[in-house]
Scaffold this motif. Sequence first.
Motif, mmCIF file in Angstrom:
data_model
loop_
_atom_site.group_PDB
_atom_site.id
_atom_site.type_symbol
_atom_site.label_atom_id
_atom_site.label_comp_id
_atom_site.label_asym_id
_atom_site.label_seq_id
_atom_site.Cartn_x
_atom_site.Cartn_y
_atom_site.Cartn_z
ATOM 1 N N THR A 13 131.239 62.432 21.458
ATOM 2 C CA THR A 13 130.964 61.801 20.172
ATOM 3 C C THR A 13 129.528 61.324 20.120
ATOM 4 O OG1 THR A 13 133.259 61.070 20.072
ATOM 5 C CG2 THR A 13 131.714 60.008 18.575
ATOM 6 N N VAL A 14 129.054 60.786 21.235
ATOM 7 C CA VAL A 14 127.658 60.350 21.314
ATOM 8 C C VAL A 14 126.725 61.546 21.087
ATOM 9 C CG1 VAL A 14 125.872 59.364 22.816
ATOM 10 C CG2 VAL A 14 128.202 58.451 22.880
ATOM 11 N N PHE A 15 127.019 62.661 21.746
ATOM 12 C CA PHE A 15 126.219 63.866 21.564
ATOM 13 C C PHE A 15 126.227 64.312 20.100
ATOM 14 C CE2 PHE A 15 127.137 65.258 26.199
ATOM 15 C CZ PHE A 15 126.141 64.404 26.646
ATOM 16 N N SER A 16 127.402 64.239 19.491
ATOM 17 C CA SER A 16 127.546 64.669 18.102
ATOM 18 C C SER A 16 126.692 63.803 17.177
ATOM 19 C CB SER A 16 129.023 64.602 17.696
ATOM 20 O OG SER A 16 129.280 65.459 16.627
ATOM 21 N N VAL A 17 126.690 62.500 17.457
ATOM 22 C CA VAL A 17 125.884 61.579 16.651
ATOM 23 C C VAL A 17 124.401 61.916 16.806
ATOM 24 C CG1 VAL A 17 125.102 59.174 16.492
ATOM 25 C CG2 VAL A 17 127.549 59.692 16.619
ATOM 26 N N ILE A 18 123.975 62.158 18.044
ATOM 27 C CA ILE A 18 122.566 62.531 18.275
ATOM 28 C C ILE A 18 122.240 63.856 17.581
ATOM 29 C CG2 ILE A 18 120.831 63.119 20.026
ATOM 30 C CD1 ILE A 18 122.277 61.350 21.983
ATOM 31 N N ASP A 19 123.173 64.808 17.655
ATOM 32 C CA ASP A 19 122.981 66.131 17.059
ATOM 33 C C ASP A 19 122.740 66.012 15.549
ATOM 34 O OD1 ASP A 19 122.831 68.887 17.020
ATOM 35 O OD2 ASP A 19 124.992 69.191 16.913
ATOM 36 N N PHE A 20 123.662 65.353 14.848
ATOM 37 C CA PHE A 20 123.506 65.198 13.402
ATOM 38 C C PHE A 20 122.335 64.276 13.075
ATOM 39 C CE2 PHE A 20 128.014 66.642 13.369
ATOM 40 C CZ PHE A 20 127.816 67.761 12.583
ATOM 41 N N GLY A 21 122.115 63.274 13.942
ATOM 42 C CA GLY A 21 120.950 62.406 13.761
ATOM 43 C C GLY A 21 119.659 63.204 13.837
ATOM 44 N N GLY A 22 119.618 64.157 14.757
ATOM 45 C CA GLY A 22 118.432 64.997 14.896
ATOM 46 C C GLY A 22 118.219 65.884 13.680
ATOM 47 N N VAL A 23 119.310 66.430 13.156
ATOM 48 C CA VAL A 23 119.217 67.254 11.943
ATOM 49 C C VAL A 23 118.725 66.407 10.770
ATOM 50 C CG1 VAL A 23 120.572 68.525 10.235
ATOM 51 C CG2 VAL A 23 120.950 68.935 12.670
ATOM 52 N N PHE A 24 119.298 65.194 10.663
ATOM 53 C CA PHE A 24 118.906 64.275 9.597
ATOM 54 C C PHE A 24 117.434 63.903 9.716
ATOM 55 C CE2 PHE A 24 118.517 60.037 7.737
ATOM 56 C CZ PHE A 24 119.120 60.219 6.499
ATOM 57 N N ALA A 25 117.010 63.531 10.927
ATOM 58 C CA ALA A 25 115.607 63.159 11.156
ATOM 59 C C ALA A 25 114.685 64.341 10.898
ATOM 60 C CB ALA A 25 115.418 62.644 12.586
ATOM 61 N N GLY A 26 115.140 65.542 11.283
ATOM 62 C CA GLY A 26 114.340 66.742 11.042
ATOM 63 C C GLY A 26 114.127 66.977 9.556
ATOM 64 N N ALA A 27 115.186 66.810 8.766
ATOM 65 C CA ALA A 27 115.091 67.017 7.318
ATOM 66 C C ALA A 27 114.193 65.966 6.687
ATOM 67 C CB ALA A 27 116.487 66.970 6.700
ATOM 68 N N LEU A 28 114.385 64.705 7.099
ATOM 69 C CA LEU A 28 113.571 63.610 6.567
ATOM 70 C C LEU A 28 112.101 63.849 6.902
ATOM 71 C CD1 LEU A 28 114.253 60.995 5.026
ATOM 72 C CD2 LEU A 28 114.372 59.803 7.212
ATOM 73 N N GLY A 29 111.830 64.190 8.154
ATOM 74 C CA GLY A 29 110.462 64.456 8.581
ATOM 75 C C GLY A 29 109.860 65.650 7.858
ATOM 76 N N GLY A 30 110.662 66.682 7.657
ATOM 77 C CA GLY A 30 110.195 67.873 6.947
ATOM 78 C C GLY A 30 109.840 67.560 5.504
ATOM 79 N N ALA A 31 110.684 66.738 4.861
ATOM 80 C CA ALA A 31 110.423 66.354 3.479
ATOM 81 C C ALA A 31 109.140 65.531 3.384
ATOM 82 C CB ALA A 31 111.611 65.554 2.930
ATOM 83 N N PHE A 32 108.963 64.600 4.331
ATOM 84 C CA PHE A 32 107.743 63.781 4.342
ATOM 85 C C PHE A 32 106.502 64.659 4.529
ATOM 86 C CE2 PHE A 32 109.845 59.552 5.849
ATOM 87 C CZ PHE A 32 110.405 59.416 4.593
ATOM 88 N N ALA A 33 106.591 65.597 5.479
ATOM 89 C CA ALA A 33 105.452 66.486 5.732
ATOM 90 C C ALA A 33 105.097 67.280 4.478
ATOM 91 C CB ALA A 33 105.763 67.423 6.890
ATOM 92 N N ALA A 34 106.120 67.719 3.739
ATOM 93 C CA ALA A 34 105.875 68.489 2.517
ATOM 94 C C ALA A 34 105.187 67.618 1.468
ATOM 95 C CB ALA A 34 107.185 69.051 1.978
ATOM 96 N N ARG A 35 105.659 66.358 1.333
ATOM 97 C CA ARG A 35 105.071 65.465 0.332
ATOM 98 C C ARG A 35 103.632 65.100 0.676
ATOM 99 N NH1 ARG A 35 109.200 60.656 -0.232
ATOM 100 N NH2 ARG A 35 107.623 59.838 -1.647
ATOM 101 N N GLU A 36 103.336 65.072 1.987
ATOM 102 C CA GLU A 36 101.991 64.666 2.414
ATOM 103 C C GLU A 36 101.037 65.838 2.535
ATOM 104 O OE1 GLU A 36 102.761 62.662 6.056
ATOM 105 O OE2 GLU A 36 103.900 61.081 5.072
ATOM 106 N N ASN A 37 101.557 67.053 2.376
ATOM 107 C CA ASN A 37 100.727 68.247 2.543
ATOM 108 C C ASN A 37 99.561 68.228 1.551
ATOM 109 O OD1 ASN A 37 99.822 71.095 2.340
ATOM 110 N ND2 ASN A 37 101.485 71.417 3.798
ATOM 111 N N LYS A 38 98.362 68.412 2.096
ATOM 112 C CA LYS A 38 97.181 68.321 1.227
ATOM 113 C C LYS A 38 96.790 69.678 0.648
ATOM 114 C CE LYS A 38 95.115 64.100 2.874
ATOM 115 N NZ LYS A 38 96.218 63.669 3.791
ATOM 116 N N ARG A 39 97.265 70.747 1.301
ATOM 117 C CA ARG A 39 96.844 72.088 0.882
ATOM 118 C C ARG A 39 97.673 72.599 -0.294
ATOM 119 N NH1 ARG A 39 97.173 76.798 5.205
ATOM 120 N NH2 ARG A 39 96.730 78.613 3.903
#
Lengths: 215, 215, 215
Positions: A13-39
């Motif tokens: 269960t701990v692994f599962s939480v980290i797994d989905f947490g990683g997907v969530f963090a990846g999506a959040l980070g990806g969205a932020f990177a897109a919003r901050e993209n200067k090009r």
Amino acid sequence: MFVSHLLTIPITTVFSVIDFGGVFAGALGGAFAARENKRYQYDFVGVMGLALISALGGGVARDVLLNHGPPLALVDTRYLLVAMVGGALGLTVSHKRAWLRRALVGVDALALGLFAVAGSARALAAGLSFLPALLLGVTTAVGGGSLRDVFSGRTPQVFERGEPYAIVAAAASVVFLTAEHWLGLGTAATALAVASSFILRLATMRFRWKTHLAR
Amino acid sequence: MFVSHLLTIPITTVFSVIDFGGVFAGALGGAFAARENKRYQYDFVGVMGLALISALGGGVARDVLLNHGPPLALVDTRYLLVAMVGGALGLTVSHKRAWLRRALVGVDALALGLFAVAGSARALAAGLSFLPALLLGVTTAVGGGSLRDVFSGRTPQVFERGEPYAIVAAAASVVFLTAEHWLGLGTAATALAVASSFILRLATMRFRWKTHLAR
Amino acid sequence: MFVSHLLTIPITTVFSVIDFGGVFAGALGGAFAARENKRYQYDFVGVMGLALISALGGGVARDVLLNHGPPLALVDTRYLLVAMVGGALGLTVSHKRAWLRRALVGVDALALGLFAVAGSARALAAGLSFLPALLLGVTTAVGGGSLRDVFSGRTPQVFERGEPYAIVAAAASVVFLTAEHWLGLGTAATALAVASSFILRLATMRFRWKTHLAR
């Protein structure tokens, strides 16, 4: 009371939480990177698209390479749902909150090792040997961010000098594959790999270790 | 006489014409984009390569993700042939003719919805659920152009603010998946999705609807 | 004595040497390109990553498209090993030695045809027809370098005007597919295709044949 309750949570269960947490963090980070993209000036579609690529790209690349049925991210809809919620949140909340940034880095540091383990474990299950399993571990861990970079018209950041990100993922895979081989214990090997790569990642940041230019 | 003859043409033939028309228009548009590219000086190989990627990339990406045998575009040689003829034509004819441009946009607007339906239908057939089927529909419809952009060293144009292209593809998939679910009629659901997304696409152009910058 | 010994080496061994030589040359060339890249500052990971993509990307793209089990480069670990040794060497030796450059070009010219044959032969084995087999031959031959370019944030160099590289690969595939069809001899067809494309490649360099801008 609380601690004893915690101890009864199965490690998977701990692994599962980290797994989905990683997907969530990846999506959040990806969205932020897109919003901050200067090009490029991304709209709703671009932010969501790059969020999904960041969150799921590594696992999808792994599954496409293993050629063993549709990617897990399409079969188990929870991954897509978590990534879409992360992307939607990344589209709306302020991306300048320092505590959110720090939380993202922490979750990502935990998930980095687990993603590498997931890639290597799946490669072993498909009958591949040590070296390809190591490569697929690293691909799973850094693939999402790398594909996001390529879809943003640039080289993957993990290829450039700076923080030793892919090396930490490789370390997680090596620890997992070695432990798996000698101990034969899937859960213990995973825990060992995630913990050691988490500590290594924190150490690289704490001591500002940088990779050198190769020229 | 003519109309009654038209009515006897099976609807699947109409879909097939739109399908190959879309591939042809994709190849022609891809070739034109390559010839007009200001950053790179493409030769015959570049124009044909980018034409094939534009025309077939979406369907190939869908089939690679579904992991169900070689891509349709390689198995059914007609797709490759139509794309090569479109690319060869795009290499030779003047890309400044206004009527040709307008015809291209029209065919593309028809094919956009059908490509999305094809992606979603194949995803359902592979046992995937609503959300992945929606994602694969959009991927099929916008994947060719997006891959062409990435192979031209830039971010996919559908990710940037401007015309709501991917959203129209998503609308086609949603209409199809909903109609398929409630009516259970493949042909009717396809016709409904293609017609509604065609109208929506024309409306977005007519009223100059634009997406907003996400920042 | 020596010559008679040479004559007893089976032709498949010669092909195997060219095959691994091509992978090695691809990795070395990819590492050199990464070190010489002016736009990005690659570290150890970037050089090795781009070396592996250059060396193995074409075959991996072919196998992913054929959708017939994991890529050969992951199943037969020798490919990965040879590519990693090539990448490691490319990371350390001077990339300005003229003789090394010339040797690289020679090995690459030999391997170009063999890679195209390998792609077309695998496509035929998967039941595909002439045109898709030709496309997969070219993809296998130029795919590694093209993916390296895309992962370096630029368009594939084979798409730009200059040396007719992809056309030589296409010639190798056409010779192989034609010979295979009429002679029905796998080994002879391969030898014919590799030899003729090698000579063609040398001729294009010797006479400085260039492709024209398509505009």
